[in-house]
Design an enzyme around this catalytic site. Structure first.
Site, PDB file in Angstrom:
ATOM      1  N   HIS A  18       5.453  -1.858   0.898  1.00 60.62           N
ATOM      2  CA  HIS A  18       5.611  -2.818  -0.085  1.00 60.62           C
ATOM      3  C   HIS A  18       7.057  -3.284  -0.496  1.00 60.62           C
ATOM      4  O   HIS A  18       7.825  -2.430  -0.595  1.00 60.62           O
ATOM      5  CB  HIS A  18       4.813  -2.399  -1.325  1.00 60.62           C
ATOM      6  CG  HIS A  18       4.507  -3.827  -2.086  1.00 60.62           C
ATOM      7  ND1 HIS A  18       4.108  -4.861  -1.560  1.00 60.62           N
ATOM      8  CD2 HIS A  18       4.526  -3.953  -3.324  1.00 60.62           C
ATOM      9  CE1 HIS A  18       4.014  -6.039  -2.594  1.00 60.62           C
ATOM     10  NE2 HIS A  18       4.236  -5.304  -3.791  1.00 60.62           N
ATOM     11  N   ASP A  43       2.774  -2.621   4.880  1.00 62.61           N
ATOM     12  CA  ASP A  43       2.281  -2.702   3.404  1.00 62.61           C
ATOM     13  C   ASP A  43       0.842  -2.764   3.208  1.00 62.61           C
ATOM     14  O   ASP A  43       0.220  -3.761   3.510  1.00 62.61           O
ATOM     15  CB  ASP A  43       2.746  -3.977   2.889  1.00 62.61           C
ATOM     16  CG  ASP A  43       2.932  -4.485   1.580  1.00 62.61           C
ATOM     17  OD1 ASP A  43       2.039  -3.597   0.602  1.00 62.61           O
ATOM     18  OD2 ASP A  43       3.560  -5.290   1.120  1.00 62.61           O
ATOM     19  N   SER A  75       6.577  -9.549  -4.534  1.00 59.20           N
ATOM     20  CA  SER A  75       5.143  -9.037  -4.707  1.00 59.20           C
ATOM     21  C   SER A  75       4.652 -10.352  -5.574  1.00 59.20           C
ATOM     22  O   SER A  75       4.786 -11.496  -5.266  1.00 59.20           O
ATOM     23  CB  SER A  75       5.101  -7.790  -5.426  1.00 59.20           C
ATOM     24  OG  SER A  75       3.665  -7.457  -5.735  1.00 59.20           O
TER      25      SER A  75
END
Length: 604
Positions: A360, A329, A213
């Site tokens: 994710h 995601d 991320s």
């Protein structure tokens, strides 16, 4: 003579023992991967310390170059035997804590398009963590395999000086400074404001970066500087453009699960740095630069967003890259990875991509990461750069550790198949391979209170248009980027446009998998029908053609299912929520869906 003999034997034993220790204190490789070495697998003996690395910027405006807080975890042999090892490096804005999730922290989305919601709440971060340890991530995996692990807090977070900018230049130059220090080109100090220097004498200078991320964004940010020593990056679900994260084809659109979040919300969320600098940072960055640039009124792409799009900064990049992402995601969407992977290939960089079918996060298998780090950081010839297959896709029912390899992504056998619409509202119309006779128009009425899932499942509703293929006679393999062209008219000067590609019938059972229902999605602002940088109010009743990409996908739709094109206006989980009632009228004759299908028309 006996005494001499015993002495000689003792010396010999010492030499042999030292030789064994020396051998154990070097990295060991098997089948092209670094192995766990027991001499390094001694957590109680690892050396852990921190340092403050001087950068080339002053992002908090105090007249001094910012210093980044860095921690180091290394085998003790780097001290006792003078061993030099490569570095695996992860940087993050999250290590020192984040702002609380309080009411009003997100923007209110219940207002008309082209308007601003009421001012939101700005929570403060309570800083966490103690020196010298910033994080324990990556350590147990890589230190026993002959690496040093380094972490740093990004600018304006934790004990790192400066200000967060959420994608500004300082967030690229900060990890560059750390890599420069690991190569002896930048200065490190024992204290934030002290003068006692620290040298990275234990570093070979070769660095690999990874993270998930925001922590996956920073490796790419560092690589775009072209810094020497950064040999390889493995970004996992990286945010590669803050415009693509908070906007979509001119539309103000939230990331999945965070309705009402925008770039200034993320700024507040991570601003855990020096409390005495926060007010001035807020005034300069959040309340001026971001407020003037983010533009929640039009959603247009502008210089502010262009400066936070790493695709625009890739020219100096030379690091090898293994990209990783999930096709489902809906937070950091799969386009983020694909756009960078595609550009890296065009630049001739060593690159590969790992995609899975989940949400994710989700790094590549450790063995795959190991092979990449082993080759680029230890210099072991494991042929990683010469393997013919560059795409590794986890198929729908397979284990994350067992991807199927393909020559590339999209699948080179993919060919565009164009599908045309036949009328059917308020029930479902059809998707056909041939252009139908004149179909005229069909109209939907916007109402954000109905979720996309509800609209896809509804047998009859005026709040969406749905067009489906006949039941598939055999499996269809979609690989690539679907495209939609919609010719529509709005009853108001502004409207949301949402498009989902779904697999029907909808599976509502307990055993429904993440791949069962939603194939892919996309959103756009019809006001940007001419340009992404300049929206133009719609003239009610006048038709305009909007074309845009849906999210990349690689999915096998099973025989017996139907592929459905769902067109609606406001998406309850992603877009603004204007007052219900806006009408969108679609010209069926001038609307089409293009699917990238493996083997193309042969499959249909």
């Amino acid at each position: 003579m006996k005494h001499l003999s015993r002495y000689s034997f003792s010396v010999l034993a010492f030499v042999l023992a030292y030789t064994v220790i020396a051998q154990e204190s070097k990295p060991v490789f098997k089948d092209g991967e670094a192995q766990i070495v027991e001499a390094f697998n001694t957590p109680e003996q690892w050396i852990r310390h921190d340092v403050f690395v001087e950068t080339e910027f002053d992002s908090d405006g105090d007249g001094k170059l910012d210093r980044m807080h860095v921690d180091v975890t290394r085998p003790y042999q780097t001290d006792t035997e003078g061993l030099k090892l490569p570095v695996i490096y992860e940087s993050s804005p999250y290590y020192a804590g984040v702002a609380p999730d309080v009411d009003g922290v997100f923007w209110d989305v219940k207002h008309e398009l082209g308007e601003m919601g009421p001012e939101r709440v700005h929570p403060e971060v309570t800083r966490l963590g103690k020196r010298p340890i910033i994080s324990n991530s990556q350590i147990k995996t890589w230190v026993p395999r002959g690496y040093i692990v380094v972490h740093s807090s990004s600018p304006g977070t934790g004990l790192s000086q400066g200000s967060p900018t959420v994608g500004g230049d300082n967030e690229s130059l900060a990890p560059k400074a750390v890599i420069d220090w690991l190569n002896g080109r930048a200065k490190g100090y024992t204290e934030p404001y002290g003068n006692e220097e620290v040298k990275a004498f234990w570093s070979t200078g070769k660095v690999g970066m990874t993270g998930t991320s925001y922590n996956g964004t920073i490796p790419l940010a560092a690589a775009t500087t072209g810094v020497d020593g950064l040999e390889v990056i493995i970004p996992v679900a990286p945010n590669t453009s803050y415009y693509h994260y908070y906007r979509s084809n001119g539309l103000v659109r939230s990331p999945g699960g965070y309705l009402g979040e925008d770039i200034d919300v993320l700024y507040d969320y991570i601003h855990s740095g020096d409390e005495t600098k926060r007010a001035s940072n807020n005034k300069r960055v959040r309340d001026t630069e971001m407020k003037n640039g983010m533009d929640r009124i039009t959603g247009d792409y502008n210089d502010f967003w262009a400066g936070r799009d790493y695709l625009n900064d890739m020219a100096p990049m030379k690091a090898a890259m293994l990209m990783s992402h999930g096709f489902n995601d809906w937070n950091v969407m799969p386009e983020h990875s694909y756009r960078i992977y595609k550009k890296a290939k065009e630049m001739g960089l060593e690159t590969a991509i790992y995609y899975h079918q989940y949400g994710h996060g989700g790094p590549p298998p450790v063995s795959m990461m190991n092979a990449w780090f082993t080759h680029y950081l230890h210099g072991i010839d494991n042929n990683i750069e010469n393997k013919p297959n560059k795409a590794f896709i986890v198929r729908e029912d397979d284990n994350m550790k067992d991807p199927t390899s393909y020559p590339d992504y999209p699948n080179p056998k993919s060919k565009d198949v164009t599908l045309y619409l036949t009328s059917g509202a308020p029930k479902a119309g059809g998707l056909k391979l041939t252009t139908p006779k004149q179909q005229n128009t069909e109209t939907l009425i916007d109402n954000y209170s109905f979720s996309g899932e509800a609209l896809a499942k509804a047998e009859l509703t005026q709040h969406r248009l749905l067009y489906v293929t006949p039941k598939l006679s055999k499996d269809i393999h979609i690989s690539g980027v679907p495209k939609i062209t919609v010719t529509l008219a709005s009853s108001k000067p502004a409207a949301n446009l949402s498009v989902w590609l779904v697999s029907l019938p909808w599976n509502e059972g307990r055993r429904a998998k993440i791949t069962d229902n939603i194939i892919t999605r996309g959103w756009a602002d019809p006001q940007n029908y001419k340009s992404l940088t300049k929206s133009k109010p719609l003239k009610p009743g006048k038709f305009h053609t909007v074309s845009f990409d849906l999210q990349p996908d690689d999915q096998i739709i099973k025989a017996g299912q139907q592929i459905g094109l769902l067109i609606f206006s406001s998406d309850k989980a992603y877009t603004l929520h204007p007052e219900p009632g806006t009408e969108l009228t679609v010209d069926l004759d001038k609307t089409k869906l293009t699917l990238p299908v493996v083997n193309g028309l042969e499959t249909f």
